[in-house]
Motif scaffolding. Structure first.
Motif, PDB file in Angstrom:
ATOM      1  N   SER B  36       0.958  -1.212   0.054  1.00  0.00           N
ATOM      2  CA  SER B  36       0.039   0.054   0.060  1.00  0.00           C
ATOM      3  C   SER B  36       0.963   1.090   0.020  1.00  0.00           C
ATOM      4  O   SER B  36       1.874   1.291   0.726  1.00  0.00           O
ATOM      5  N   GLU B  39      -0.145   8.427  -1.441  1.00  0.00           N
ATOM      6  CA  GLU B  39       0.449   9.108  -2.231  1.00  0.00           C
ATOM      7  C   GLU B  39       0.696  10.595  -1.844  1.00  0.00           C
ATOM      8  O   GLU B  39       1.684  11.073  -1.713  1.00  0.00           O
ATOM      9  N   VAL B 359      -6.350  -4.305  -7.183  1.00  0.00           N
ATOM     10  CA  VAL B 359      -5.764  -2.776  -7.394  1.00  0.00           C
ATOM     11  C   VAL B 359      -6.908  -1.948  -6.643  1.00  0.00           C
ATOM     12  O   VAL B 359      -8.041  -2.082  -7.165  1.00  0.00           O
ATOM     13  N   TRP B 361      -7.704   2.080  -5.259  1.00  0.00           N
ATOM     14  CA  TRP B 361      -7.134   3.036  -5.650  1.00  0.00           C
ATOM     15  C   TRP B 361      -8.114   4.222  -5.154  1.00  0.00           C
ATOM     16  O   TRP B 361      -9.170   4.280  -5.594  1.00  0.00           O
ATOM     17  N   THR B 363      -8.746   8.281  -4.946  1.00  0.00           N
ATOM     18  CA  THR B 363      -8.647   9.726  -5.449  1.00  0.00           C
ATOM     19  C   THR B 363      -9.610  10.592  -4.924  1.00  0.00           C
ATOM     20  O   THR B 363     -10.852  10.230  -4.728  1.00  0.00           O
ATOM     21  N   GLN B 375      -5.900   9.395  -1.169  1.00  0.00           N
ATOM     22  CA  GLN B 375      -4.950   9.273  -2.291  1.00  0.00           C
ATOM     23  C   GLN B 375      -3.991   8.070  -2.279  1.00  0.00           C
ATOM     24  O   GLN B 375      -3.100   8.356  -2.523  1.00  0.00           O
ATOM     25  N   ILE B 377      -2.938   4.074  -3.125  1.00  0.00           N
ATOM     26  CA  ILE B 377      -2.959   2.886  -3.994  1.00  0.00           C
ATOM     27  C   ILE B 377      -2.619   1.695  -3.296  1.00  0.00           C
ATOM     28  O   ILE B 377      -1.687   1.643  -2.568  1.00  0.00           O
TER      29      ILE B 377
END
Lengths: 250, 387
Positions: B36, B39, B359, B361, B363, B375, B377
């Motif tokens: 993990s 960001e 995956v 993600w 955002t 944010q 991933i």
């Protein structure tokens, strides 16, 4: 005078057509009772073979109570074990215990069943007389792989509503006892796209029944799904409560 | 670990000893590795405190489902044992209950179980009887409740479920424990292709939530709609780990959900899609929540909740029998434009062994809209053996 003859002919035609439909419905119901009892438990294996991919095999336990519904559970392979389906009329639910949610998902009964050439409805609703208006189309002798040359009554059925899986069906019943031997299924466009052949006639649940049902897809050349009934018992004691969403997720 | 082993051995021994009419048993053994990365964790208090910008974890688990069926009764046990690479062991008992069928039109369930409630795919506004938790991927998940349910089936097209949830009372047996009982009533009826459900959930001083749901199949598309009004409710939907007191009791909160889903088979390929819209008038806005934490001197902290008022959920999946399965999902908070994506690909070529990559993600338009670490991933590779 000509008018009178015409009226007599029209009425005669109507009476004959009504009689034809009555006979056809009676034959169809008899064929249905040969295929399955009203209320039953059965174990079957569904094998799909295709020239372009490896064979798949699944085993099911199926409970059916007339007018209440059908409950199916996958017992093999391990990847799908425990997945259950409930069909009531044209309503279908699927419950996956591995999803860790208590909720069953409602699906449409029209789709293909688990990647096979059978539809969900083929697998879970053994009756056609509810969904199709039938007439006798004539007599025909067919070559049956197990029984040889057999004289058959041909019955044609048209869908009573748009909700049915097929627009038209055609059924070949052995003349002597109305044993179903072959069926053709037509898409909404009118094109023949599935052929079903019944064989493996054995004593099961009190009478002689077909135990091997092979459905060939004419869309997918060479793809055939075959249901083999391994065990069948009459179960008139199945409660209506077994065919509910809460029982499906239990 | 001991609990899992003891319960498994005890169950298998007991079930083996009992002359069962039918005994079903299945499960999975799974291994997973997760990487993990956050960001924009810099500036986020949680990241700052714990220095978290990325991590790696690995775990193994075994999940089992046992069912013993008789004509007049059944027993079900569904549980999970998980061990992490760090040596942490957790045990989760999903369901353990006994059902009795004294007469054909009545089923009595006692123990820990989930009750089938609502009709939506992701959101079930009428379901306030099953307790919820937010899992590691911020998704809402039923955890099951301990109690009693009675299911009446007077005929094949009509059923009534009554449920008594004593989960909260078990933590407070000394006084007024009965005030923590939660009661549920669900009625389901069929009219051809139409199914209608009405529901009511009540707990003194906590919940009073009547609801109505319907689903209909049109040309293979299954449409669902569900709505509920909640009075007297200090929590909001979807349920959160934190609880704020509602400013005024008996202020109604509205929940509306509508969606459509379809499962289509073309040759040996199965395609599925689902779209769902959800509206809730309950809950706090992100700015109100941020203010709450700032007032406590904790800075702008963001917690894993589905705050906001309009949500959109979509899912599309494809499975080629015996080869490959993929799923792509999206959850959008329309109020603040934050988005959560999931993508998963599973190889099915080996019999009874799934090889999976997922995956996830997150955002959004601002720094903290979904999840503990915004944010972010997260990639998980796993293998699951079915037995």
């Amino acid at each position: 005078m000509n008018k009178k003859i015409a009226i007599v002919l029209i009425f005669s035609g109507i009476i004959l057509a009504a009689g034809n439909a009555q006979d056809a419905t009676a034959f169809l119901k008899q064929a249905e009772s040969i295929m399955y009892p009203d209320n039953f438990y059965l174990v079957n294996t569904l094998v799909t073979t295709s020239p372009v991919k490896s064979d798949t095999s699944m085993t099911f336990e199926i409970y059916h109570r007339k007018d209440a519904g059908t409950l199916m559970e996958i017992t093999e392979p391990a990847r799908s074990k425990g997945i259950r389906f409930l069909q009531k009329d044209n309503n279908l639910w699927m419950y996956n215990p591995k999803a860790r949610s208590g909720n069953a998902i409602r699906l449409s009964a029209r789709g293909a069943f688990q990647g096979s050439t059978f539809s969900n409805n083929d697998m879970s609703d053994p009756n056609y007389s509810d969904d199709y208006s039938v007439t006798i189309a004539g007599m025909e002798t067919i070559a049956h792989p197990e029984l040889g040359q057999i004289e058959c009554i041909v019955i044609e059925g048209t869908a009573k509503t748009k909700d049915t899986t097929y627009s038209k069906i055609k059924m070949w019943l052995r003349k002597s006892d109305h044993m179903p031997l072959q069926m053709h299924y037509f898409a909404q466009s009118g094109v023949l796209y599935k052929v079903m052949k019944l064989s493996g006639f054995k004593q099961m649940a009190g009478r002689l029944r077909p135990t091997v049902v092979a459905m060939e897809s004419l869309d997918m050349k060479g793809t055939v799904s075959t249901v083999t009934i391994q065990q069948m018992t009459v179960r008139n004691d199945l409660p209506a409560g077994k065919f509910t969403e809460s029982a499906l997720t239990r | 670990m001991k609990q899992f082993v003891f319960i498994t051995i005890f169950t298998i021994t007991a079930l083996t000893a009992i002359p069962a009419q039918e005994w079903t048993q299945f499960g999975d053994i799974g291994l997973a590795a997760t990487m993990s990365h956050a960001e924009i964790a810099v500036g986020d208090p949680v990241s700052d405190w714990f220095g978290l910008t990325g991590w790696f974890t690995a775990s193994g688990n075994i999940e089992m489902d046992h069912r013993l069926d008789y004509d007049q009764a059944m027993f079900r046990l569904h549980h999970l044992l998980e061990v992490t690479a760090e040596g942490d062991i957790s045990y989760n008992l999903y369901e353990a209950y006994i059902s009795f069928f004294p007469v054909p039109w009545l089923a009595v369930d006692i123990g820990k179980k989930h009750v089938n409630w609502g009709m939506g795919s992701l959101f079930l506004p009428t379901d306030a009887i099953n307790p919820k938790t937010i899992d590691s991927t911020d998704r809402r998940q039923d955890i099951g409740f301990q109690g009693l349910t009675l299911t009446f089936t007077p005929n094949e097209n009509f059923s009534i479920i009554t449920a008594l949830n004593i989960e909260n009372s078990l933590d407070n047996l000394e006084s007024d424990y009965w005030r923590d009982f939660r009661y549920g009533l669900l009625m389901s009826a069929f009219f051809g292709n139409l199914q209608i459900k009405t529901s009511l959930v009540y707990e003194p001083d906590t919940v009073f939530r009547p609801g109505l749901a319907a689903s209909f199949d049109i040309e293979g598309f299954v449409f669902t709609a569900e709505g509920a009004v909640d009075f007297h409710n200090p929590t909001y939907y979807p349920e959160s780990a934190l609880v704020w007191d509602q400013p005024e009791l008996w202020t109604p909160f509205y929940y509306v959900d509508a969606g459509v889903r379809k499962l289509a088979a073309i040759d040996d390929i199965t395609l599925s899609f689902a779209v769902e819209y959800f509206f809730t008038s309950a809950g706090y806005t992100k700015s109100e929540e941020s203010w709450f934490f700032e007032a406590l001197g904790m800075g702008t902290m963001h917690i894993p909740q589905f705050l906001g008022q309009h949500y959109l959920y979509g899912d599309i999946g494809m499975e080629t029998t015996g080869l490959l399965a993929t799923h792509h999902s999206i959850l959008v908070n329309l109020q603040d434009s934050s988005i959560l994506f999931w993508h998963s690909v599973t190889l099915l070529v080996i019999e009874n062994l799934d090889l999976n990559i997922e995956v996830m993600w997150t955002t959004g338009s601002s720094t903290a809209e979904f999840g503990l670490l915004p944010q972010r991933i997260q990639i998980t590779a796993g293998a699951v053996f079915h037995f």
